[in-house]
Design a protein around this motif. Structure first.
Motif, short mmCIF file in Angstrom:
data_model
loop_
_atom_site.label_atom_id
_atom_site.label_comp_id
_atom_site.label_asym_id
_atom_site.label_seq_id
_atom_site.Cartn_x
_atom_site.Cartn_y
_atom_site.Cartn_z
N GLY A 158 0.19 16.70 -13.56
CA GLY A 158 -0.04 18.13 -13.33
C GLY A 158 1.08 18.98 -13.88
N ILE A 159 2.33 18.54 -13.68
CA ILE A 159 3.49 19.30 -14.16
C ILE A 159 3.51 19.40 -15.68
CG2 ILE A 159 6.02 19.29 -14.29
CD1 ILE A 159 5.97 17.97 -11.48
N THR A 160 3.15 18.29 -16.34
CA THR A 160 3.18 18.26 -17.80
C THR A 160 1.93 18.88 -18.42
OG1 THR A 160 2.24 16.01 -17.75
CG2 THR A 160 4.65 16.21 -17.87
N GLY A 161 0.96 19.22 -17.59
CA GLY A 161 -0.25 19.87 -18.09
C GLY A 161 -1.28 18.93 -18.66
N VAL A 162 -1.09 17.63 -18.51
CA VAL A 162 -2.07 16.66 -19.02
C VAL A 162 -3.38 16.76 -18.23
CG1 VAL A 162 -2.56 14.19 -19.36
CG2 VAL A 162 -0.24 15.10 -19.77
N VAL A 163 -3.25 16.85 -16.90
CA VAL A 163 -4.40 17.00 -16.02
C VAL A 163 -4.11 18.15 -15.06
CG1 VAL A 163 -5.83 15.91 -14.23
CG2 VAL A 163 -4.97 14.55 -16.15
N PRO A 164 -5.04 19.08 -14.87
CA PRO A 164 -4.80 20.15 -13.89
C PRO A 164 -4.50 19.55 -12.51
CG PRO A 164 -6.73 20.65 -15.23
CD PRO A 164 -6.33 19.24 -15.57
N LEU A 165 -3.52 20.13 -11.83
CA LEU A 165 -3.08 19.56 -10.56
C LEU A 165 -4.21 19.49 -9.54
CD1 LEU A 165 -0.70 18.50 -8.91
CD2 LEU A 165 -0.16 20.85 -8.25
N VAL A 166 -5.01 20.53 -9.47
CA VAL A 166 -6.08 20.54 -8.48
C VAL A 166 -7.08 19.42 -8.75
CG1 VAL A 166 -7.50 22.22 -9.73
CG2 VAL A 166 -7.72 22.00 -7.25
N LYS A 167 -7.37 19.15 -10.03
CA LYS A 167 -8.30 18.08 -10.38
C LYS A 167 -7.70 16.71 -10.05
CE LYS A 167 -10.76 18.64 -14.06
NZ LYS A 167 -11.22 18.74 -15.47
N GLY A 168 -6.42 16.53 -10.38
CA GLY A 168 -5.77 15.27 -10.08
C GLY A 168 -5.71 14.98 -8.60
N LYS A 226 0.83 -1.21 0.00
CA LYS A 226 0.00 0.00 0.00
C LYS A 226 0.86 1.26 0.00
CE LYS A 226 -4.32 -1.66 2.02
NZ LYS A 226 -5.33 -1.47 3.10
N SER A 227 2.01 1.19 0.71
CA SER A 227 2.90 2.34 0.74
C SER A 227 3.40 2.69 -0.66
CB SER A 227 4.10 2.06 1.65
OG SER A 227 3.69 1.92 2.99
N HIS A 228 3.79 1.66 -1.43
CA HIS A 228 4.24 1.88 -2.80
C HIS A 228 3.10 2.46 -3.65
CE1 HIS A 228 7.62 -0.79 -1.66
NE2 HIS A 228 8.26 -0.10 -2.58
N SER A 229 1.89 1.97 -3.41
CA SER A 229 0.74 2.47 -4.18
C SER A 229 0.47 3.94 -3.89
CB SER A 229 -0.51 1.64 -3.85
OG SER A 229 -0.32 0.29 -4.22
N VAL A 230 0.56 4.30 -2.60
CA VAL A 230 0.31 5.70 -2.21
C VAL A 230 1.35 6.62 -2.84
CG1 VAL A 230 0.36 7.31 -0.27
CG2 VAL A 230 -0.88 5.15 -0.06
N PHE A 231 2.63 6.28 -2.70
CA PHE A 231 3.68 7.12 -3.27
C PHE A 231 3.61 7.15 -4.80
CE2 PHE A 231 6.41 7.38 0.60
CZ PHE A 231 6.67 8.73 0.52
N GLY A 232 3.39 5.98 -5.40
CA GLY A 232 3.33 5.89 -6.86
C GLY A 232 2.20 6.72 -7.44
N SER A 233 1.02 6.61 -6.84
CA SER A 233 -0.13 7.37 -7.35
C SER A 233 0.07 8.87 -7.15
CB SER A 233 -1.42 6.92 -6.64
OG SER A 233 -1.30 7.07 -5.23
N PHE A 234 0.66 9.26 -6.02
CA PHE A 234 0.91 10.68 -5.76
C PHE A 234 1.90 11.26 -6.77
CE2 PHE A 234 3.22 14.04 -3.31
CZ PHE A 234 2.17 14.95 -3.29
N LEU A 235 2.99 10.53 -7.03
CA LEU A 235 3.97 10.99 -8.00
C LEU A 235 3.39 11.04 -9.41
CD1 LEU A 235 7.17 9.11 -6.73
CD2 LEU A 235 6.63 11.53 -6.48
N ALA A 236 2.50 10.08 -9.72
CA ALA A 236 1.87 10.07 -11.04
C ALA A 236 0.99 11.30 -11.24
CB ALA A 236 1.05 8.80 -11.21
N ILE A 237 0.23 11.66 -10.20
CA ILE A 237 -0.62 12.85 -10.27
C ILE A 237 0.22 14.11 -10.42
CG2 ILE A 237 -2.21 14.30 -8.94
CD1 ILE A 237 -3.52 11.85 -10.19
N LEU A 238 1.34 14.17 -9.68
CA LEU A 238 2.24 15.32 -9.82
C LEU A 238 2.78 15.42 -11.24
CD1 LEU A 238 4.39 15.43 -6.54
CD2 LEU A 238 2.42 16.82 -7.15
N ALA A 239 3.18 14.28 -11.80
CA ALA A 239 3.73 14.27 -13.16
C ALA A 239 2.69 14.75 -14.17
CB ALA A 239 4.22 12.87 -13.51
#
Length: 575
Positions: free
Chosen positions: A397-407, A382-395
């Motif tokens: 948001g940074i690239t502009g694919v999905v607005p950060l607030v929405k992600g 679960k720890s890997h899932s939490v960190f992985g999903s959080f980093l994916a959302i940041l990525a």
């Protein structure tokens, strides 16, 4: 000056005076200021309320809530286990870089709360050699990205509302790397100035706790030596309270009586030893409370219980928890726990009931160190899932694919559906005060610009600073913000300084970016006081520090930080 400017001037002057000169919570002061502005007719209801839906503010709230799940992961705690290996300089370097990296994309308070227990338990170095660097590097790491600290997000919100382009995720990074590097080097050079509170036995036994001899106890009528109370591991029997009298300088031959209260000084981990003695109760009037699951908290600087005894504060009734131990830096406390007047920075060990976690004012009254979620750490998967999903959302948001607030909103919902975060945790940890301060601050900053008050203030400053030029005014804004953040909150400092900085840039007809960055980095420079920033307060008692330790370490660090920022900001963001 017209009516709006005069009214807003009065409101802002009273706000600043109250922030500096009273103990009223900043949230109340900012809410009163924006509310008075509405009642005075200088802002309408719609424009006042829309500030609380600012995208940067919503992003900040979501990050705070998502950090609840991140701080439960086992990965951060595993990382801390490697920090004790090597020399002190190597350990501080690893600790500093790890903390700065984690603080650059998640709440730095959560990072410190997660690492603090492991740092205290490391077998190689005294905690006092590591905990202050932990707090400082968490602050430095927050300057690396847009979401690293609440200040950067707030500044971004101000900039957007002023008509500027949104700041990028990595716009702060180049300057942030510079201040982190110089700051970490300064910390490493000053390691000898940190106190060593781990080798002196009297200082490693800091907690003050009590046990009461109940009727029918087998300890009654026997001496301390006969009962084996002189040979406890990491616990020292300091005094006995008997019939409202305090017996000190206790001898091994002292006979114990019914209802004696035994006052111990020692390691809180040795508390279970006391429960092995027949009729000796650490928590003696709340049987549903136990010492198997303890909560360690630090009294917040703005807590309502400051200056009160436990009885006066009705502590058990208010928080559904019993205080079984107290620690106050180096001070040796005397008398019963119930007679101690609580102070900001006091570390309390609590034996909670299940209702403790439902108490309404936990976040306001305490800075959490450990224990609240001891039984809810996530497994590795679960720890890997939490960190992985959080980093994916940041990525995304940074690239502009999905607005950060929405992600982040989708991620929070996912954490709730998978029970990574529970609804009652959201309720308990929701940052209401942060929402009120930032939402109100955004409204006041916009008012200062729209009414022309900020322009009037900048005109005065232009006269005063005119001979210094744009660069001199930039330095003045940085120093002003830095002083404010040491004396009041970092968010309040940013709110007060931003409109003036923006108007100064327009007055000098230069780019506003260096001035805005001066406010952002100045508001993050809180190193000199344990009360200036939450992480500083968290390590205060945990490291057995004194106020002078913050001054000795923090003042040179603040100077190094300031010089680095003042040099780098104009290079990265030219006038």
């Amino acid at each position: 000056m017209d009516y709006s400017q005069l009214t807003l001037t009065g409101i802002m002057v009273i706000l600043v005076l109250c922030l500096f000169g009273t103990k009223v919570k900043p949230a109340w002061l900012f809410a009163s200021a924006i509310g008075t502005s509405y009642l005075a007719g200088i802002i309408n209801l719609e424009n006042m309320l829309i500030n609380f839906a600012n995208p940067s503010l919503i992003t900040l709230i979501l990050l705070v809530l998502i950090s609840i799940g991140i701080e439960k992961t086992s990965l951060v705690r595993k990382l801390s286990n490697s920090l004790a290996k090597g020399t002190l300089s190597q350990s501080v370097t690893k600790l500093g870089l790890s903390t700065a990296f984690l603080s650059s994309f998640t709440n730095n308070t959560a990072v410190v709360a997660t690492l603090i227990s492991a740092v205290k338990e490391n077998p190689t170095h005294a905690p006092s050699k590591l905990l202050l660097p932990l707090s400082y590097t968490a602050i430095l790491g927050g300057t690396l990205t847009l979401i690293g600290t609440s200040t950067n997000l707030i500044i971004n919100g101000f900039a957007v509302d002023a008509g500027m382009k949104p700041l990028g995720f990595f716009d702060f990074t180049l300057v942030g790397i510079g201040v982190l590097s110089s700051g970490l080097i300064a910390i490493l050079l000053m390691l000898k100035l940190l106190p060593d509170n781990g080798k002196n036995e009297e200082e490693v036994l800091p907690f003050y706790l009590e046990g009461k001899i109940t009727p029918g106890s087998k300890l009654i009528g026997k001496s301390i030596e006969e009962n084996g109370l002189r040979e406890l591991k990491d616990l020292f029997l300091a005094e006995i309270l008997r019939d409202s009298k305090r017996l000190s300088a206790i001898t091994p031959q002292q006979i114990l009586k019914e209802n004696d209260v035994l006052m111990f000084v020692g390691d809180i981990k040795s508390v279970p030893l006391l429960s092995q003695f027949d009729g000796l109760k650490v928590v003696h009037d709340k049987n549903e409370m136990n010492v198997e699951h303890l909560v360690e908290v630090v009294v917040s600087h703005g807590a309502s219980i400051i200056g009160k005894t436990l009885k006066e504060a009705k502590f058990r009734e208010q928080f559904s928890a019993a205080v079984i131990a107290v620690r106050r830096g180096h001070d040796r406390l005397q008398g019963g726990l119930g007679k101690i007047q609580l102070q900001a920075g006091d570390a309390l060990i609590l034996a909670p009931t299940p209702m403790f976690y439902e108490s309404k004012n936990l976040k306001r009254e305490f800075v959490y160190i450990s224990g609240l979620d001891l039984k809810t750490y996530l497994n590795d998967k679960k720890s890997h899932s939490v960190f992985g999903s959080f980093l994916a959302i940041l990525a995304l948001g940074i690239t502009g694919v999905v607005p950060l607030v929405k992600g982040l909103m989708v991620l929070l919902i996912a954490y709730l559906l998978t029970s990574i975060i529970k609804p009652n945790e959201i309720k308990r940890r929701f940052p209401v005060e942060l929402l009120v301060i930032v939402g109100s601050a955004i409204g006041l900053a916009k008012l200062m610009i729209s009414t022309g008050l900020a322009q009037e203030v900048s005109n005065v400053l232009l006269i005063v600073l005119g001979d210094w030029g744009a660069y001199g005014a930039f330095i003045a804004i940085f120093i002003l913000t830095l002083l404010c953040t040491e004396l009041i909150t970092n968010n309040a400092a940013a709110a007060l300084a931003f409109p003036i900085a923006y108007s100064l840039a327009l007055g000098f007809d230069v780019s506003p970016l260096p001035y805005i960055m001066a406010v952002a980095f100045g508001a993050s420079a809180s190193f000199i006081s344990p009360y200036g920033y939450q992480t500083n307060l968290m390590v205060y008692s945990a490291g057995n520090y004194k106020l002078k330790d913050y001054i000795v370490m923090g003042l040179p660090l603040s100077i190094v930080y300031s010089i680095t920022a003042i040099i780098l900001i104009p290079l990265v963001f030219p006038f």
